[in-house]
Design an enzyme around this catalytic site. Sequence first.
Site, PDB file in Angstrom:
ATOM      1  N   HIS A 168       0.849  -1.190   0.000  1.00 11.81           N
ATOM      2  CA  HIS A 168       0.000   0.000   0.000  1.00 11.81           C
ATOM      3  C   HIS A 168       0.883   1.238   0.000  1.00 11.81           C
ATOM      4  O   HIS A 168       1.627   1.464   0.953  1.00 11.81           O
ATOM      5  CB  HIS A 168      -0.885   0.043   1.251  1.00 11.81           C
ATOM      6  CG  HIS A 168      -1.976  -0.985   1.265  1.00 11.81           C
ATOM      7  ND1 HIS A 168      -3.062  -0.894   2.094  1.00 11.81           N
ATOM      8  CD2 HIS A 168      -2.160  -2.104   0.519  1.00 11.81           C
ATOM      9  CE1 HIS A 168      -3.867  -1.927   1.874  1.00 11.81           C
ATOM     10  NE2 HIS A 168      -3.334  -2.679   0.939  1.00 11.81           N
TER      11      HIS A 168
ATOM     12  N   LYS B 288       1.668  -0.667  15.112  1.00 11.71           N
ATOM     13  CA  LYS B 288       3.109  -0.719  15.405  1.00 11.71           C
ATOM     14  C   LYS B 288       3.567  -1.965  16.178  1.00 11.71           C
ATOM     15  O   LYS B 288       4.773  -2.215  16.255  1.00 11.71           O
ATOM     16  CB  LYS B 288       3.516   0.519  16.225  1.00 11.71           C
ATOM     17  CG  LYS B 288       3.414   1.817  15.453  1.00 11.71           C
ATOM     18  CD  LYS B 288       4.498   1.890  14.399  1.00 11.71           C
ATOM     19  CE  LYS B 288       4.320   3.002  13.398  1.00 11.71           C
ATOM     20  NZ  LYS B 288       4.370   2.566  12.004  1.00 11.71           N
TER      21      LYS B 288
ATOM     22  N   TYR C 152       4.156   6.278   9.849  1.00 12.61           N
ATOM     23  CA  TYR C 152       3.320   5.123   9.524  1.00 12.61           C
ATOM     24  C   TYR C 152       4.116   4.057   8.751  1.00 12.61           C
ATOM     25  O   TYR C 152       3.988   2.867   9.034  1.00 12.61           O
ATOM     26  CB  TYR C 152       2.081   5.569   8.723  1.00 12.61           C
ATOM     27  CG  TYR C 152       0.993   4.528   8.763  1.00 12.61           C
ATOM     28  CD1 TYR C 152       0.122   4.456   9.849  1.00 12.61           C
ATOM     29  CD2 TYR C 152       0.858   3.589   7.753  1.00 12.61           C
ATOM     30  CE1 TYR C 152      -0.861   3.478   9.914  1.00 12.61           C
ATOM     31  CE2 TYR C 152      -0.119   2.608   7.808  1.00 12.61           C
ATOM     32  CZ  TYR C 152      -0.970   2.569   8.894  1.00 12.61           C
ATOM     33  OH  TYR C 152      -1.931   1.591   8.967  1.00 12.61           O
TER      34      TYR C 152
ATOM     35  N   TYR D 231      -8.986   5.097   7.784  1.00 11.45           N
ATOM     36  CA  TYR D 231      -9.156   5.379   9.212  1.00 11.45           C
ATOM     37  C   TYR D 231     -10.235   6.459   9.332  1.00 11.45           C
ATOM     38  O   TYR D 231     -10.080   7.544   8.755  1.00 11.45           O
ATOM     39  CB  TYR D 231      -7.859   5.932   9.815  1.00 11.45           C
ATOM     40  CG  TYR D 231      -6.780   4.901  10.050  1.00 11.45           C
ATOM     41  CD1 TYR D 231      -5.900   4.524   9.042  1.00 11.45           C
ATOM     42  CD2 TYR D 231      -6.628   4.313  11.306  1.00 11.45           C
ATOM     43  CE1 TYR D 231      -4.894   3.595   9.284  1.00 11.45           C
ATOM     44  CE2 TYR D 231      -5.617   3.377  11.550  1.00 11.45           C
ATOM     45  CZ  TYR D 231      -4.762   3.027  10.530  1.00 11.45           C
ATOM     46  OH  TYR D 231      -3.773   2.104  10.764  1.00 11.45           O
TER      47      TYR D 231
ATOM     48  N   PRO E 274      -3.628  -0.526  18.921  1.00  8.04           N
ATOM     49  CA  PRO E 274      -3.396  -0.957  17.529  1.00  8.04           C
ATOM     50  C   PRO E 274      -3.559   0.141  16.478  1.00  8.04           C
ATOM     51  O   PRO E 274      -3.262  -0.092  15.304  1.00  8.04           O
ATOM     52  CB  PRO E 274      -4.457  -2.043  17.319  1.00  8.04           C
ATOM     53  CG  PRO E 274      -5.521  -1.735  18.312  1.00  8.04           C
ATOM     54  CD  PRO E 274      -4.842  -1.117  19.485  1.00  8.04           C
TER      55      PRO E 274
HETATM   56  C1  PHB Z   1      -5.336  -4.763  10.451  1.00  2.00           C
HETATM   57  O1  PHB Z   1      -5.428  -4.898   9.232  1.00  2.00           O
HETATM   58  O2  PHB Z   1      -5.557  -5.701  11.234  1.00  2.00           O
HETATM   59  C2  PHB Z   1      -4.957  -3.455  11.022  1.00  2.00           C
HETATM   60  C3  PHB Z   1      -4.653  -2.406  10.189  1.00  2.00           C
HETATM   61  C4  PHB Z   1      -4.288  -1.186  10.713  1.00  2.00           C
HETATM   62  C5  PHB Z   1      -4.261  -1.009  12.080  1.00  2.00           C
HETATM   63  C6  PHB Z   1      -4.562  -2.063  12.932  1.00  2.00           C
HETATM   64  C7  PHB Z   1      -4.911  -3.287  12.402  1.00  2.00           C
HETATM   65  O3  PHB Z   1      -3.950   0.203  12.595  1.00  2.00           O
END
Ligand code: PHB
Length: 410
Positions: A75, A300, A388, A204, A296
């Site tokens: 990505h 990280k 990120y 997000y 989460p």
């Molecule tokens: C996930 O795909 O499980 C995932 C992606 C981004 C995050 C946390 C979990 O910030």
Amino acid sequence: MSVLRTQVGIVGAGPAGLLLGHLLHLNGIDSVIVENRSRDYVIDRVRAGVLEQGTVDLLIAMGVGERLQREGLRHDGLYISFSGHRHHIDMADLTGGKAITVYGQNEVVKDLIDTRLSTARPLFFEAEDVSVEALESSSPLVRFRHDGADHEIRCDFIAGCDGFHGVCRPSIPEGVLTTYERVYPFGWLGILAEAAPSSTELVYTLHQRGFALFSMRSPTITRLYLQVPPDEPIDNWPDEAIWEEMLARMTTRDGWMPSVGRIVQKGVTPMRSFVATPMRYGRLFLAGDAAHIVPPTGAKGLNLAASDVLVLARALKAYYEHRRTDWLDEYSNVCLRRVWKAQRFSWWMTTTLHRSPDETAFDHQRQIADLDYLTSSRAAMTSLAEQYVGLPMEVGLDSVGLSSTPHRVS
Ligand code: PHB
Ligand code: APR
């Protein structure tokens, strides 16, 4: 009782323990890995799935990236959504070509277990009553029961890679560790759904009703999360209610929404930030979730486990090759610089994107302004992007004998 002798006893076969075991193997250092769960349990446990550029480079350089390069989803960007609009952040453009790769943590663990088994170095699953002893001596011990027999491993060092609920951190005498903790007043309800991802990149979202996250695992599996109270019983959420809430929070004014499909897995995880310092006591070294956990939101956790064990492998290699102890002494401080920056980033992502039960109207307007600034300033987007995709590892791959050429996942 069976007595085994090894250089490094590793407690825990999660990403930290397995990565460390293989880094040591590549440098001719022997280890025994002791895991209390079964192989299937460890592989099937659904966890996060975002690998930083540096973690991808490490896995490929270690020779365990073959399936990752084939099946991982690169990505180059992500979306931040608020007030009904999605805003794109082009991470590769902002970071000189770096990206993240979506590849489930359980896939990483599966690849690492296969690699470990191919080296024929010991890995015990379903070990019972695991304990660590004589940590201040030059020959610390790992004891456990396996198949009804008692085992003792005499080691030069022990790596505590047994996660947040493991035995290693609690084996350090009271008063040695300083701990830092923040428990958030919310958790994530996560689902895996049989639905083709409707976006090629993560979204997000901060919505009036709370946080939501769109992610994926493969071209046919969507992974979604919702902010819920931390102790929310999953039984309160029949599948229809989950979809209704996901769509309410994620649908944007241009009509974008996640595709709906059969839910194949669901669960609720509480969120906390935690750091224990120092990450060492005598000959016990803590790595990964055993020493620190992050909420989460910044994705990280696994990446910090990888950077810790790289620093630890460098120090152990220098010890065995040159009897150097200075890098062992510096292990905790070197790791903690990166750990605290990731803690800060994860805290910022979390508090900026979630609705807190005790927030004021002022707090919410400030969050919106934060996101408006983030998505309209190249400087702010660059700051998010570089964190990120992953801040630089504190030590180079060459310090553990690996080539440091950056790699591209298709
Ligand atoms: C996930 O795909 O499980 C995932 C992606 C981004 C995050 C946390 C979990 O910030
Ligand atoms: N004895 C042996 N093994 C143990 C014990 C014990 N007493 N207690 C726990 N373990 C094992 C767990 O079963 C698990 O397989 O240690 C392993 C720890 O793995 P993780 O929890 O995955 O932690 P780590 O390897 O540090 O990886 C960090 O995991 O929790 C996620 O978000 C986190 O992605 C991050 C990653």
